[in-house]
Each structure stands twice: as C-alpha cells, then as structure tokens.
Design an enzyme around this catalytic site. Structure first.
Site, PDB file in Angstrom:
ATOM      1  N   VAL A  48      10.549 -21.181 -17.040  1.00 48.31           N
ATOM      2  CA  VAL A  48       9.634 -21.376 -18.095  1.00 48.31           C
ATOM      3  C   VAL A  48       8.366 -22.323 -17.750  1.00 48.31           C
ATOM      4  O   VAL A  48       8.446 -23.085 -16.593  1.00 48.31           O
ATOM      5  CB  VAL A  48      10.189 -21.611 -19.579  1.00 48.31           C
ATOM      6  CG1 VAL A  48      10.780 -20.538 -20.159  1.00 48.31           C
ATOM      7  CG2 VAL A  48      11.401 -22.808 -19.407  1.00 48.31           C
ATOM      8  N   LYS A  79      -7.030 -20.889 -21.856  1.00 46.83           N
ATOM      9  CA  LYS A  79      -6.665 -21.412 -23.053  1.00 46.83           C
ATOM     10  C   LYS A  79      -7.525 -22.429 -23.558  1.00 46.83           C
ATOM     11  O   LYS A  79      -7.802 -23.355 -22.880  1.00 46.83           O
ATOM     12  CB  LYS A  79      -5.084 -21.875 -22.848  1.00 46.83           C
ATOM     13  CG  LYS A  79      -4.533 -22.977 -23.745  1.00 46.83           C
ATOM     14  CD  LYS A  79      -3.353 -23.555 -23.240  1.00 46.83           C
ATOM     15  CE  LYS A  79      -2.808 -24.735 -24.370  1.00 46.83           C
ATOM     16  NZ  LYS A  79      -1.730 -25.416 -23.808  1.00 46.83           N
TER      17      LYS A  79
END
Ligand SMILES: Cc1cc2nc3c(=O)[nH]c(=O)nc-3n(C[C@H](O)[C@H](O)[C@H](O)COP(=O)(O)OP(=O)(O)OC[C@H]3O[C@@H](n4cnc5c(N)ncnc54)[C@H](O)[C@@H]3O)c2cc1C
Length: 508
Positions: A48, A79
C-alpha cells in the site's frame, strides 16, 4: 592503508523505501560506490502507500524522471489535496488542499482577515479562497507555475500511484544505474566482534552480503535496526489509536477526481485513492473499538465500484525508533517508524530520510556527531508531522465512543502549545523547516471547528467594505481561474494516454 570510507552500501528490503533509496543512491553516488539491495519475493512488500504530497515531484525531478512516463508507468493521477468527510461533524466536508490560502495583505497572512470576516458572518467557507480546493471540487487540473507578474497562484500538486508499479519502476531505474539486486531471505545479521557494527547479511541459501553502511528498509519488522541492534521503539498509540487497516482495490469510478478522500467512520476512517486503472480503498481502524469482521464489512459496503479481491488486513503500531541511525545502520521507511496515512506522509518521510542520508554520507568512519545530527533532525520532523495528524483526531466533532475518546486525550506538549497560541490570537507559526506550514494548519483547524478568540489586530485596519471587496476579489478570481483549467480526466488522458485505461473518445 585501506580506504576507510564506507563505499559499499547494502539496502535490506525492496519495497517503496528500498527502491527509492537504491534509485537515489544509484543516481548520486558515482564511481567507486557499490549499491546492493537484498529483497525476498517470498516475503513481499506491504503493498500500500499510494497517495503522496507535492515534495515527491522534487524527488522525481532530482532523478530526472519524466512526469508523463511516470504517470503512465504507475497508472497515476494528479492530487491537489485531501478531502476530509465527516471529521468536523457528520456530513460536513472540508479540504486540506496544497498551496496558498487566499493572498496575504501587507504583513498579515490571509487567514486573519478571513477569521474577522467569518466572525461577522461575511465570509464564504475557507476553501473558496484556496485555488487548489476550488479546482479540486470542480474536478479540474492544470500545470500552473506562478508566471511573471501573474496574480494567479501556483497550483502545487502531488500524485496518486500504484505502489507496486512505482517500486518496479524505480527498480528498473536503479538496476540500469548499477544497483545489484540480490534475491533471498535474510536469515541472520552478522555483527563485527569489536565495533558491534553490522558487517553482513546472511541469506537462507548461505550467501553473505557484506557492507560498510546498511540501510534498513525491511518494513515494520526492522530486521537490522531492531532485530539486530535492538534500538527500541517509542509507541504513540495513546495519540494515534488506529492499529489496523483493511485495504481493497475496486473498479475505477468516474469522474476521476484529483484528490484523496478520507471519510470518518465509527472507529477510524476510510481512504479513497483514484488511479487510472482502479480505485484504492482502505479502512484504518482501532481494533479496540471495532472487530475485524465489522471493519471489513464496513469497507466493502462503502466502495464505489466492484471490489477486486478480498480486503487485506495490515497491522501496525504508530511510533518511531528511538534512533533512526544506530551504529552503521540507517532505518528508512516503515523500519524507522510509522504515522498512519491520513496526511500521506510516509513516502515523504522516506524521501527526506534519503535526502538526509545523502547530506550525511560518511567520508570515512561514521562520525557520531553526524549520526546525532541526523537523528535530531529526523526526530524533529516526524514529531511535528505526528502533531498535525493527532490534531485531526483530537479536534473531531463526532459522537461515536471512539471519537469522543480522542477529544479527551492528553496532547503532546508541542501540539498543546501550538493550539494555545492559535486560540488566543489566531497565530500559527512554522518552526524550522517543519513540513506543514500555515496553510495546512489553518485549513485543518478551521475545517474541524477550532476557531480562535481573536485575530491579529492589524486585520481590523480594513473597513467592512474593503474587507468584503478583498475577499470577493480572491474567490471570484479563483472561480475564474479554475473554470479555465481542463477537466482532470481529459487532461490526464492527453498527457499520458495508455490505450488500456482510456477510451479513444476520452482522448479526442
Ligand atoms: C494501511 C497503510 C496505508 C498506507 N498508505 C500510504 C499512503 O497513502 N501514502 C504514503 O506515503 N504512505 C502510505 N503508507 C506507508 C507506505 O506503504 C510505506 O511507507 C511504503 O510502502 C514503504 O514501505 P517499506 O518499503 O518501508 O516496507 P515494505 O513495503 O514492507 O518492504 C519491506 C521489504 O523488506 C523485505 N524484507 C523483509 N524482511 C526480509 C528478510 N528477512 N529478508 C529479505 N527481505 C526482507 C521485503 O521483502 C520487502 O521487500 C501506508 C501504510 C499502511 C500500513
């Protein structure tokens, strides 16, 4: 006489930390240095870690990585910030967006004017004065650097990417520049009988990998820094109570939003990270407040696409090693400590660990003054990031038992001090080169319902009309600027189209 300079660096572990370290060392350590990385496919990586903050671009730039290629290879997206859903109160949202908040006037940061206007009921939500937040909500993105005398603020951005693809990309980069990869499980860590320093890693097949300086990137287990050197761990569980996460990807959902979403749940929060080929999701929770079964069910019930597999459980402990650099071992990544991913700071800490390692690269035997300085700087950095993340928990406006308990916690002294100062006069200061600056703190403080009693007295110098005009000029210009930006998905498709992830019509 043998050259005492540690020119033979061994990296233990090939996750994001290991391959970022290898890539940077391969790029900057020239002739005469040997970089070896040992990893075990059988053990695998944490898998992750897909949301970043804008400084990642400096890392990529330093490595000479082309942004379009990088986004294509890692199926990444842009982002602009993080949306916090339900933290201040159920149903309430705010954005911690990157970049400036409003525009300073004279000596004062913008937020003092906004606080005055807000107290009088004359201000729009703070996010209306943050260009990144306005653009994010409109699903827009553009590469905007501050141009000449333009009034347009820059649009700082980070990336979401596939962690596995990122590590693979950096592996190709590092190997192409001479890093030697050794596959195998480390079974023993050899120490020098006299100095106590680590001298070699011994693999299951008997191979011995010797080195002068070791970088422990072995993940939570901290194979060298803890397993061998027993450095010790400072536990922050009383401030950061979440100790588990379930992670599961799901099918991509459109529109492809240019921000991470962090949604508060009854015993923690859920992340949503949009990638080109899928959406990353996870529920970070406190095992003392919800069962694993219930947490997994909550996550699966709150996806916006079909899950791609079963949720994967990850267990962790918030905190840091008592020393980041001990003897001739530098811990980077999860081996050095962990703050949960709420503000996407772990990969950033890897990056600054690497930068610091390059700054302090020994020229001869490791000097204890260097080691101490490295540790002091690392402590300062991670402690301040911890405070910022703790604030999100402490200042919540929720009613679940888990959340109510967080409001009662005894805060770290450094955070208490910062909150006292803010409460009195709205003052926020940035100490040294701590990561989060005034714009980050003010967005989270106000977003979670913390307001000061007063603001800076100089903010009263404007008349009410002047104040209204000042605020309106900023929010109107940000609306106009945002409207001129292309849609995130379309621009991404044009910038780095990969035939498998975008249809021809979206590229046209
Ligand atoms: C739930 C969760 C969500 C996260 N989300 C984010 C995020 O959004 N943004 C962010 O910045 N960070 C995030 N992180 C943190 C991020 O995942 C890590 O910082 C990053 O992946 C680096 O991990 P690592 O390389 O240190 O460890 P790992 O990925 O665990 O890699 C360890 C390596 O060591 C090797 N190894 C271990 N033991 C041995 C052995 N005995 N022999 C040989 N090799 C060995 C393994 O094979 C592996 O290659 C998150 C973390 C968690 C837990």
């Amino acid at each position: 006489m043998a050259d005492p300079t540690p020119r033979n660096i061994v990296i233990a572990g090939g996750g994001t930390a290991g391959w970022m370290t290898a890539a940077a060392l391969a790029r900057f350590c020239g002739r005469g240095w040997t970089i070896t990385l040992v990893e075990s496919e059988e053990i695998g990586t944490v898998g992750v870690g897909e949301a970043t903050i804008p400084a990642i671009r400096l890392f990529n730039q330093a490595l000479g990585i082309d942004e379009a290629e990088f986004l294509r290879e890692t199926h990444g997206t842009w982002k602009l910030g993080i949306e916090f859903d339900g933290w201040g109160a159920p149903g309430q949202r705010y954005m911690h967006a990157f970049g400036l908040v409003g525009r300073g006037l004279g000596l004062l940061p913008f937020h003092h004017y906004w606080l005055r206007a807000h107290a009088a009921g004359r201000a729009a939500p703070l996010g209306d004065y943050v260009l990144n937040a306005v653009a994010a909500r409109a699903n827009r993105f553009a590469h905007v650097e501050r141009a000449g005398d333009s009034a347009l603020p820059p649009v700082p951005y980070a990336f979401h990417f596939d962690a596995g693809l990122y590590a693979a990309y950096l592996r190709r980069y590092a190997e192409a520049r001479g890093t030697v990869r050794v596959e195998g499980r480390v079974e023993a860590v050899e120490r020098d009988g006299e100095s106590g320093d680590v001298s070699a890693l011994v693999l299951a097949n008997g191979t011995r990998v010797a080195g002068d300086l070791f970088v422990d990137c072995s993940g939570f287990r901290g194979l060298l820094i803890e397993g061998s050197l027993e450095t010790g761990f400072e536990d922050w569980g009383h401030w950061l109570p979440c100790d588990r996460a379930f992670a599961v990807p799901c099918e991509r959902a459109d529109p492809l939003i240019p921000y991470t979403r962090a949604t508060a749940r009854s015993a923690g929060w859920q992340w949503r990270i949009p990638l080109q080929h899928r959406t990353g999701n996870g529920y970070v929770f406190s095992s003392a407040h919800i069962s694993e079964d219930e947490a997994a069910a909550t996550l699966l019930a709150n996806l916006d696409g079909a899950p791609q597999g079963d949720p994967r459980l990850l267990k962790f402990r918030a905190g840091k090693r008592r020393k980041f650099w001990n003897r001739n071992v530098v811990a980077i990544g999860l081996a050095s400590g962990f703050i949960e991913p709420l503000e996407s700071t772990s990969i950033h800490l890897i990056q600054t660990g690497i930068t610091r390692l390059l700054d302090f690269l020994p020229n001869g035997p490791v000097a204890s003054a260097d080691r101490d300085a490295y540790n002091r700087l690392s402590d300062f950095e991670i402690d301040r990031i911890r405070d910022f993340v703790v604030l999100h928990y402490f200042a919540n406006g929720r009613n679940d038992p888990f959340w109510k308990a967080q409001c009662r916690m005894a805060l770290p002294e450094s955070l208490e001090f910062r909150l006292d100062m803010f409460h009195a006069n709205g003052r926020i200061i940035r100490e040294g080169d701590e990561l989060f600056d005034v714009p980050g703190w003010i967005q989270v403080l106000v977003g979670q319902g913390i307001f000061p009693e007063r603001w800076h007295p100089l903010a009263d110098a404007l008349s009410d009309d002047q104040l209204d005009q000042f605020l309106a000029t900023i929010s109107n210009s940000f609306q106009r600027d945002s409207a001129r930006m292309p849609g995130h998905s379309d621009y991404l498709a044009r910038f780095c189209a990969t035939p498998s992830t975008f249809s021809q019509s979206s590229i046209a």
